[in-house]
Scaffold this motif. Structure first.
Motif, PDB file in Angstrom:
ATOM      1  N   ASN A  34       0.827  -1.205   0.000  1.00 36.72           N
ATOM      2  CA  ASN A  34       0.000   0.000   0.000  1.00 36.72           C
ATOM      3  C   ASN A  34       0.864   1.260   0.000  1.00 36.72           C
ATOM      4  O   ASN A  34       0.573   2.232  -0.714  1.00 36.72           O
ATOM      5  N   VAL A  35       1.920   1.247   0.808  1.00 38.15           N
ATOM      6  CA  VAL A  35       2.805   2.406   0.886  1.00 38.15           C
ATOM      7  C   VAL A  35       3.498   2.645  -0.452  1.00 38.15           C
ATOM      8  O   VAL A  35       3.531   3.780  -0.963  1.00 38.15           O
ATOM      9  N   LEU A  36       4.051   1.586  -1.039  1.00 39.78           N
ATOM     10  CA  LEU A  36       4.784   1.750  -2.293  1.00 39.78           C
ATOM     11  C   LEU A  36       3.863   2.190  -3.430  1.00 39.78           C
ATOM     12  O   LEU A  36       4.264   2.990  -4.288  1.00 39.78           O
ATOM     13  N   LEU A  37       2.627   1.683  -3.439  1.00 42.31           N
ATOM     14  CA  LEU A  37       1.689   2.118  -4.480  1.00 42.31           C
ATOM     15  C   LEU A  37       1.335   3.589  -4.294  1.00 42.31           C
ATOM     16  O   LEU A  37       1.223   4.344  -5.278  1.00 42.31           O
ATOM     17  N   GLU A  38       1.155   4.019  -3.062  1.00 36.87           N
ATOM     18  CA  GLU A  38       0.872   5.428  -2.810  1.00 36.87           C
ATOM     19  C   GLU A  38       2.049   6.301  -3.227  1.00 36.87           C
ATOM     20  O   GLU A  38       1.860   7.426  -3.714  1.00 36.87           O
ATOM     21  N   VAL A  39       3.265   5.789  -3.053  1.00 42.94           N
ATOM     22  CA  VAL A  39       4.447   6.534  -3.484  1.00 42.94           C
ATOM     23  C   VAL A  39       4.444   6.703  -5.005  1.00 42.94           C
ATOM     24  O   VAL A  39       4.729   7.786  -5.528  1.00 42.94           O
ATOM     25  N   VAL A  40       4.134   5.616  -5.712  1.00 45.07           N
ATOM     26  CA  VAL A  40       4.080   5.693  -7.180  1.00 45.07           C
ATOM     27  C   VAL A  40       3.022   6.700  -7.616  1.00 45.07           C
ATOM     28  O   VAL A  40       3.258   7.517  -8.524  1.00 45.07           O
ATOM     29  N   GLN A  41       1.866   6.661  -6.992  1.00 41.73           N
ATOM     30  CA  GLN A  41       0.805   7.604  -7.347  1.00 41.73           C
ATOM     31  C   GLN A  41       1.240   9.039  -7.069  1.00 41.73           C
ATOM     32  O   GLN A  41       1.009   9.940  -7.898  1.00 41.73           O
ATOM     33  N   ALA A  42       1.882   9.262  -5.914  1.00 45.26           N
ATOM     34  CA  ALA A  42       2.364  10.609  -5.594  1.00 45.26           C
ATOM     35  C   ALA A  42       3.454  11.034  -6.568  1.00 45.26           C
ATOM     36  O   ALA A  42       3.494  12.204  -7.008  1.00 45.26           O
ATOM     37  N   TYR A  43       4.332  10.113  -6.919  1.00 45.38           N
ATOM     38  CA  TYR A  43       5.415  10.386  -7.868  1.00 45.38           C
ATOM     39  C   TYR A  43       4.840  10.830  -9.215  1.00 45.38           C
ATOM     40  O   TYR A  43       5.243  11.844  -9.787  1.00 45.38           O
ATOM     41  N   MET A  44       3.879  10.050  -9.732  1.00 43.58           N
ATOM     42  CA  MET A  44       3.304  10.365 -11.037  1.00 43.58           C
ATOM     43  C   MET A  44       2.447  11.627 -10.981  1.00 43.58           C
ATOM     44  O   MET A  44       2.363  12.370 -11.970  1.00 43.58           O
ATOM     45  N   ASN A  45       1.822  11.899  -9.840  1.00 42.05           N
ATOM     46  CA  ASN A  45       1.050  13.137  -9.710  1.00 42.05           C
ATOM     47  C   ASN A  45       1.962  14.355  -9.790  1.00 42.05           C
ATOM     48  O   ASN A  45       1.604  15.379 -10.382  1.00 42.05           O
ATOM     49  N   VAL A  46       3.143  14.249  -9.181  1.00 49.42           N
ATOM     50  CA  VAL A  46       4.103  15.352  -9.267  1.00 49.42           C
ATOM     51  C   VAL A  46       4.600  15.501 -10.697  1.00 49.42           C
ATOM     52  O   VAL A  46       4.657  16.610 -11.251  1.00 49.42           O
ATOM     53  N   LEU A  47       4.971  14.382 -11.308  1.00 51.36           N
ATOM     54  CA  LEU A  47       5.510  14.427 -12.668  1.00 51.36           C
ATOM     55  C   LEU A  47       4.485  14.972 -13.656  1.00 51.36           C
ATOM     56  O   LEU A  47       4.778  15.886 -14.450  1.00 51.36           O
ATOM     57  N   SER A  48       3.269  14.424 -13.618  1.00 52.96           N
ATOM     58  CA  SER A  48       2.232  14.916 -14.537  1.00 52.96           C
ATOM     59  C   SER A  48       1.826  16.339 -14.179  1.00 52.96           C
ATOM     60  O   SER A  48       1.495  17.143 -15.060  1.00 52.96           O
ATOM     61  N   GLY A  49       1.851  16.683 -12.883  1.00 49.58           N
ATOM     62  CA  GLY A  49       1.539  18.052 -12.473  1.00 49.58           C
ATOM     63  C   GLY A  49       2.539  19.043 -13.043  1.00 49.58           C
ATOM     64  O   GLY A  49       2.171  20.133 -13.496  1.00 49.58           O
ATOM     65  N   ARG A  50       3.823  18.676 -13.020  1.00 54.50           N
ATOM     66  CA  ARG A  50       4.838  19.549 -13.604  1.00 54.50           C
ATOM     67  C   ARG A  50       4.635  19.686 -15.114  1.00 54.50           C
ATOM     68  O   ARG A  50       4.807  20.773 -15.685  1.00 54.50           O
ATOM     69  N   GLN A  51       4.283  18.586 -15.749  1.00 50.40           N
ATOM     70  CA  GLN A  51       4.053  18.627 -17.193  1.00 50.40           C
ATOM     71  C   GLN A  51       2.855  19.515 -17.528  1.00 50.40           C
ATOM     72  O   GLN A  51       2.879  20.275 -18.505  1.00 50.40           O
ATOM     73  N   LEU A  52       1.804  19.422 -16.696  1.00 45.08           N
ATOM     74  CA  LEU A  52       0.627  20.269 -16.935  1.00 45.08           C
ATOM     75  C   LEU A  52       0.954  21.743 -16.720  1.00 45.08           C
ATOM     76  O   LEU A  52       0.494  22.607 -17.475  1.00 45.08           O
ATOM     77  N   VAL A  53       1.744  22.036 -15.689  1.00 48.16           N
ATOM     78  CA  VAL A  53       2.139  23.424 -15.445  1.00 48.16           C
ATOM     79  C   VAL A  53       2.947  23.959 -16.626  1.00 48.16           C
ATOM     80  O   VAL A  53       2.717  25.075 -17.109  1.00 48.16           O
ATOM     81  N   ALA A  54       3.908  23.165 -17.096  1.00 50.52           N
ATOM     82  CA  ALA A  54       4.716  23.589 -18.238  1.00 50.52           C
ATOM     83  C   ALA A  54       3.846  23.777 -19.487  1.00 50.52           C
ATOM     84  O   ALA A  54       4.018  24.741 -20.250  1.00 50.52           O
ATOM     85  N   LEU A  55       2.908  22.858 -19.696  1.00 53.04           N
ATOM     86  CA  LEU A  55       2.031  22.949 -20.858  1.00 53.04           C
ATOM     87  C   LEU A  55       1.155  24.193 -20.782  1.00 53.04           C
ATOM     88  O   LEU A  55       0.979  24.924 -21.781  1.00 53.04           O
ATOM     89  N   ARG A  56       0.592  24.453 -19.617  1.00 55.46           N
ATOM     90  CA  ARG A  56      -0.304  25.603 -19.485  1.00 55.46           C
ATOM     91  C   ARG A  56       0.467  26.922 -19.512  1.00 55.46           C
ATOM     92  O   ARG A  56      -0.079  27.951 -19.918  1.00 55.46           O
ATOM     93  N   GLN A  57       1.733  26.910 -19.084  1.00 58.93           N
ATOM     94  CA  GLN A  57       2.560  28.102 -19.258  1.00 58.93           C
ATOM     95  C   GLN A  57       2.818  28.345 -20.751  1.00 58.93           C
ATOM     96  O   GLN A  57       2.758  29.484 -21.228  1.00 58.93           O
ATOM     97  N   GLU A  58       3.064  27.269 -21.459  1.00 58.87           N
ATOM     98  CA  GLU A  58       3.223  27.373 -22.917  1.00 58.87           C
ATOM     99  C   GLU A  58       1.942  27.885 -23.564  1.00 58.87           C
ATOM    100  O   GLU A  58       1.982  28.672 -24.518  1.00 58.87           O
ATOM    101  N   ASN A  59       0.813  27.454 -23.029  1.00 59.93           N
ATOM    102  CA  ASN A  59      -0.480  27.908 -23.542  1.00 59.93           C
ATOM    103  C   ASN A  59      -0.657  29.410 -23.322  1.00 59.93           C
ATOM    104  O   ASN A  59      -1.151  30.130 -24.185  1.00 59.93           O
ATOM    105  N   ILE A  60      -0.248  29.888 -22.155  1.00 58.52           N
ATOM    106  CA  ILE A  60      -0.311  31.324 -21.860  1.00 58.52           C
ATOM    107  C   ILE A  60       0.551  32.100 -22.848  1.00 58.52           C
ATOM    108  O   ILE A  60       0.139  33.147 -23.375  1.00 58.52           O
TER     109      ILE A  60
END
Length: 454
Positions: free
Chosen positions: A131-157
């Motif tokens: 359970n802990v390791l799966l939550e880590v993976v989810q948190a890891y991917m949320n950060v990674l995809s969150g950074r990608q979304l921020v970069a994409l939306r900055q590009e959109n601006i």
């Protein structure tokens, strides 16, 4: 100023991480999982619980072993008689011995229940670990995809800012209208709001990541080699889960514990035999002269229950019901694990399809946007058409980010459903947390006596 020329879109550009100030150290999924395994409080709590549960074995085994005690007592007596003081002293020492030599198998059943409970607690460590390791993976991917979304939306601006400036320039030279400017301003405001929303979501994801890993995320990457653990078919994945998932193994151990508990209840309505022994010496003086003596006794007691007011029958019925419940719980665990495997497997297939569709949409959207911009410059398309094409492309790119993140999470979810998301299966460079050595140590119930002798 007019915004001209083709727009190049690549996943590499989307995946650029936000700067954290200074150089950022790369952090792979394996490194994050390793750090979380060493840090996770939930995992440490499960380990301590397993060790505490193992102590039930020593306590149960004590029921078959003797209790030995030593005692010493003394007194000083003074008396005044006809003006004369007299005194006497006494000292008594002794050893006592008590042991149950027969209890109708009740202690043996208690030992078996304790061992099964310790085994279930050990499997609970593995379940918590997953359970802990799966939550880590989810948190890891949320950060990674969150950074990608921020970069994409900055590009959109940036795109909308360029379109707004282009609309204003076209208005000044008489090629555009105020409507074009207003539409560009509205889209820019929407883009800025979406950007702020993405930044807020990223901050939340970073906090969650730090909670599990114990450190802020560095430069992240989806690269991993854990796909090798995925079987080639759904049936193989289900079979592996049914034989090796810690929740199922813990359920089996719980059945054993419940069966032993039923044996304890049945054995409690039976004869018991206990043996007691004492040996001691005493000294008294000085009146009458010193006297030394050694005394000893040996006895036994046999108890046969006849009627216990219905308590025994109730205990047996309750234990039998708990045993049935443990078997039902095991069936439920099988069903839940099987459903989790099927869901994760379907999630991987769905993510693959979504990635393919999103990639096609990105490619098509890029071509469309470039064409619409060129046609707008020729006067056959409007600024609104350009803005709409950009919005559609941004949606497709966001879909690709989410689908790619979902594929990684679904992969690790399948490993967890199979019971393979453990430090040992993943080959993490850590010391495996287990209570087995502790359990083996507490089985040695004579250690307490040897400690006294030392």
């Amino acid at each position: 100023m007019k915004f001209r020329g083709p727009i190049a879109v690549s996943l590499l550009a989307i995946g650029v991480s936000l700067g954290l100030g200074g150089a950022v150290q790369a952090q792979s999924i394996t490194q994050a999982l390793t750090a979380a395994y060493d840090y996770a409080p939930d995992l440490q709590s499960a380990l301590l619980n397993a060790k505490a549960t193992a102590e039930n074995i020593a306590q149960a085994k004590s029921g078959k072993l003797p209790t030995i005690g030593a005692s010493i007592s003394g007194s000083q007596n003074l008396s005044l008689n006809n003006g004369d003081w007299t005194s006497s002293q006494s000292l008594t020492t002794g050893l006592s011995y008590n042991q149950t030599i027969f209890d109708n198998g009740q202690t043996d059943a208690q030992i078996e229940a304790a061992r099964a409970g310790a085994e279930a607690a050990e499997y609970q460590i593995r379940n918590t670990e997953q359970n802990v390791l799966l939550e880590v993976v989810q948190a890891y991917m949320n950060v990674l995809s969150g950074r990608q979304l921020v970069a994409l939306r900055q590009e959109n601006i940036n795109f909308y800012q360029a379109q707004l400036q282009s609309a204003r320039d076209r208005l000044e030279v008489g090629e555009g209208t105020r409507i074009d400017v207003a539409q560009a301003e509205a889209r820019l405001a929407q883009g800025q709001a979406s950007y702020r929303s993405a930044v807020g979501g990223l901050e939340t994801s970073v906090a969650t990541f730090q909670r599990y890993v114990g450190a802020k995320p560095g430069s992240l990457s989806t690269t991993h080699n854990f796909n090798r653990l995925i079987p080639r078919s759904l049936d193989a994945a289900i079979s592996e889960a049914e034989t090796g998932h810690p929740a199922i193994l813990a359920a089996k151990a719980a059945i054993r514990a419940a069966q032993a508990g039923s044996d304890v209840a049945e054995a409690s309505f039976g004869p018991t035999a206990k043996m007691t022994g004492q040996i001691g010496t005493s000294w008294t003086g000085p009146n009458g002269g010193p006297r030394d003596g050694i005394t000893g006794s040996l006895g036994f007691n046999i108890t046969v229950p006849i009627y216990a007011g219905g308590a025994i029958g109730s205990s047996i019925r309750k234990a039998n019901l708990q045993q049935i419940k443990s078997e039902v719980d095991a069936m439920s665990a099988y069903d839940q694990i099987r459903a989790a495997v099927i869901s994760a497997w379907a999630g991987i297939q769905s993510a693959d399809a979504q990635i393919s569709a999103a990639q096609s949409a990105v490619n098509a959207g890029t071509t469309v946007l470039n064409g619409v911009i060129q046609e707008r410059d020729l006067g056959t398309q409007t600024t609104l058409d350009v803005l709409n094409s950009q919005a559609e492309l941004t949606t497709a790119r966001e879909g690709l980010i989410n689908a790619s993140s979902g594929k990684v999470i679904a992969t690790f979810s399948l490993l967890a459903a199979m019971g393979r998301l453990t430090a040992q299966d993943l080959g993490l460079p850590v010391e495996i947390k287990t209570a087995v050595p502790y359990t083996q140590a507490v089985e040695d119930v004579w250690a307490e006596l040897r400690t006294i002798e030392d």
